[in-house]
Structure formats: structure tokens, C-alpha cells
Design an enzyme around this catalytic site. Structure first.
Site, short mmCIF file in Angstrom:
data_model
loop_
_atom_site.label_atom_id
_atom_site.label_comp_id
_atom_site.label_asym_id
_atom_site.label_seq_id
_atom_site.Cartn_x
_atom_site.Cartn_y
_atom_site.Cartn_z
CD GLU A 1 -9.67 71.58 21.55
OE1 GLU A 1 -8.83 72.33 22.10
OE2 GLU A 1 -9.48 70.38 21.37
CG ASP A 2 -5.64 73.65 21.08
OD1 ASP A 2 -6.52 72.84 20.70
OD2 ASP A 2 -4.68 73.28 21.79
CG ASP B 1 -4.45 66.81 14.42
OD1 ASP B 1 -4.15 67.07 13.25
OD2 ASP B 1 -3.81 66.00 15.12
CG PHE C 1 3.75 69.04 16.02
CD1 PHE C 1 2.74 68.18 16.44
CD2 PHE C 1 4.41 69.80 16.96
CE1 PHE C 1 2.41 68.09 17.79
CE2 PHE C 1 4.09 69.72 18.31
CZ PHE C 1 3.09 68.85 18.71
NE ARG D 1 0.30 73.63 27.57
CZ ARG D 1 -0.46 72.75 26.93
NH1 ARG D 1 -1.20 73.11 25.92
NH2 ARG D 1 -0.47 71.48 27.30
P1 IMP Z 1 -7.65 65.76 17.72
O1 IMP Z 1 -8.45 65.02 18.73
O2 IMP Z 1 -6.76 64.87 16.90
O3 IMP Z 1 -8.45 66.69 16.83
O4 IMP Z 1 -6.59 66.59 18.49
C1 IMP Z 1 -6.82 67.70 19.18
C2 IMP Z 1 -5.70 67.96 20.15
O5 IMP Z 1 -4.43 67.41 19.75
C3 IMP Z 1 -5.48 69.44 20.24
O6 IMP Z 1 -6.36 70.01 21.18
C4 IMP Z 1 -4.04 69.52 20.64
O7 IMP Z 1 -3.90 69.42 22.03
C5 IMP Z 1 -3.38 68.32 19.99
N1 IMP Z 1 -2.73 68.68 18.71
C6 IMP Z 1 -3.15 68.35 17.47
N2 IMP Z 1 -2.33 68.86 16.52
C7 IMP Z 1 -1.37 69.53 17.19
C8 IMP Z 1 -0.21 70.30 16.77
O8 IMP Z 1 0.12 70.49 15.58
N3 IMP Z 1 0.54 70.84 17.77
C9 IMP Z 1 0.24 70.69 19.10
N4 IMP Z 1 -0.82 70.00 19.53
C10 IMP Z 1 -1.62 69.42 18.59
MG MG Z 2 -5.81 70.68 23.16
#
Ligand code: IMP
Ligand code: MG
Length: 198
Positions: free
Chosen positions: A111-112, A115, A164, A177
Site C-alpha cells: 500500500e502507498d 493512514d 496531506f 500521482r
Molecule cells: P486509510 O484507510 O485511512 O488508512 O487510508 C488509506 C488511503 O487513503 C490511502 O491508500 C490513500 O489513498 C488515502 N490517503 C491517506 N492519506 C493520504 C494523503 O496524505 N495523501 C493522499 N492520499 C491519502
Molecule cells: Mg490508496
């Protein structure tokens, strides 16, 4: 009388944006090389199956795959959250499933960014039911301050503050991206940092 815009002047409709470099492309590449070796050391001689989440994880997956010696295959999955505001409610939905079974495979979810953890929590529950031999998680970025779900990554590229970020797969409204580095998105006339919870 309406004011005419000079050529090259920025449209008022799109707020001014700038990206402040947080992690250079060179640092990203060096870290990925080290992660790739760490993963291979943990599973010597085993075929590894990398599973990435479209679209943000694609750059990380391809660079990681190229740096892991030995047998590697990969597959993709896509999920959507019900709008950014409701992400914390845990409403993650599968929009594209994997092409092949992961039963008996050594699977690394790539995963990128980790969060709130809601996306990975959903995916790990789904994948565990499919009986992989091993299930591990690799994330390029980790924002520990934002965590809601109790998810932990086995391999973390960089821990970052609650900002962010865009680039290297991460987007803001599908843009940025393609940046080879990760940067903090600055928005508006005073170019303030975009709040991470937006
Ligand atoms: P989570 O489910 O909150 O952990 O979010 C994961 C997804 O939210 C990531 O795969 C991203 O697509 C998006 N995301 C979370 N933080 C960021 C950020 O700082 N920039 C861009 N996308 C984010
Ligand atoms: Mg993502």
C-alpha cells in the site's frame, strides 16, 4: 466592465497549489531497495505474491517487485471509501477483486500509505479468509497519528507527520500521482498546508 485575464494568468477557479518536497525520489528508491532485501531475507527461496491496491500503490509495487530477488508475482485489487468524510466509519467497498486465488501463497499487501488503517483492516480480514500461507503488509508511508483501526505494517518505508502528501502514487483529486517524490500539498493564496483530515 469585466476584467480580462492576461495570458498565462492562473484561473481563479482552481486554488493555487504548490508541493513542498518531503522525501526525494532518491531516498524513496534507496529505502525500497532495503525493504526488498528485508522481505526476501524473511522468506528465503519462497515465491512471493505482491498484492497492491489501485491506484496509489502501483508505483511502490513495481519498484519493490524489481528489487526483490527470486520469484515474484503480483495482482491488484481496488476499493473505494464512501467519501473522505465517512472513511472513519469503516465503509470500505471492494470495486475490483484479485484475478487469482491467494490460497497457500506468501502474500505481501503493498500500500502507498497507512493512514486511519480502515482500508488495510478491511483488506486483511478479506484476505485472511482466503487462507494464504503468510500474510504481510508493506507500506511506503505510515502516518501513525491518524490511526483508528488497530493495523500494523510489517514493512514501513517512512513514518511521516500528520500532513496531506502527494506524489509517488498518492493523489489529490487524481493529480500528482506521477511525481517521482513525495511532497506536502500546499493550498490557497497563502499556500497553507492542506489539513490531513479534509
Ligand atoms: P486509510 O484507510 O485511512 O488508512 O487510508 C488509506 C488511503 O487513503 C490511502 O491508500 C490513500 O489513498 C488515502 N490517503 C491517506 N492519506 C493520504 C494523503 O496524505 N495523501 C493522499 N492520499 C491519502
Ligand atoms: Mg490508496
Amino acid at each position: 466592465m469585466q476584467k480580462r485575464k492576461k495570458a498565462g494568468q492562473q484561473s481563479d477557479r482552481r486554488p493555487r497549489e504548490r508541493v513542498r518536497v518531503l522525501i526525494t525520489g532518491g531516498r524513496i528508491q534507496r529505502r525500497i531497495q532495503a525493504l526488498a532485501m528485508e522481505i526476501r531475507k524473511d522468506f528465503p527461496g519462497e515465491p512471493l505474491h505482491l498484492v497492491s491496491v489501485l491506484k496509489g500503490g502501483v508505483f511502490f509495487l513495481t519498484d519493490l517487485a524489481r528489487n526483490i530477488p527470486g520469484e515474484v508475482s503480483f495482482d491488484f485489487i481496488a476499493v473505494s471509501s464512501y467519501g473522505q468524510k465517512t472513511r472513519s466509519s469503516g465503509q470500505v467497498r471492494l470495486t475490483r477483486d484479485l484475478d487469482s486465488s491467494i490460497e497457500g501463497k506468501t502474500v505481501i499487501v503493498v500500500e502507498d500509505i497507512l493512514d486511519t488503517g480502515m482500508t488495510l483492516q478491511y483488506l486483511l480480514r478479506l484476505f485472511e479468509q482466503r487462507k494464504p500461507k503468510h500474510l504481510r503488509v508493506a507500506v511506503l508511508l505510515d502516518k501513525p497519528e491518524r490511526r483508528i483501526a488497530a493495523v500494523r505494517a510489517d514493512y514501513v518505508g517512512f513514518s511521516i507527520p500528520n500532513e496531506f502528501v502527494v506524489g509517488y502514487g498518492l493523489d489529490y483529486a487524481e493529480r500528482y500521482r506521477n511525481l517521482p517524490y513525495v511532497g506536502v500539498l500546499l493550498l490557497g493564496r497563502g499556500l497553507k498546508e492542506k489539513p490531513a483530515e479534509d
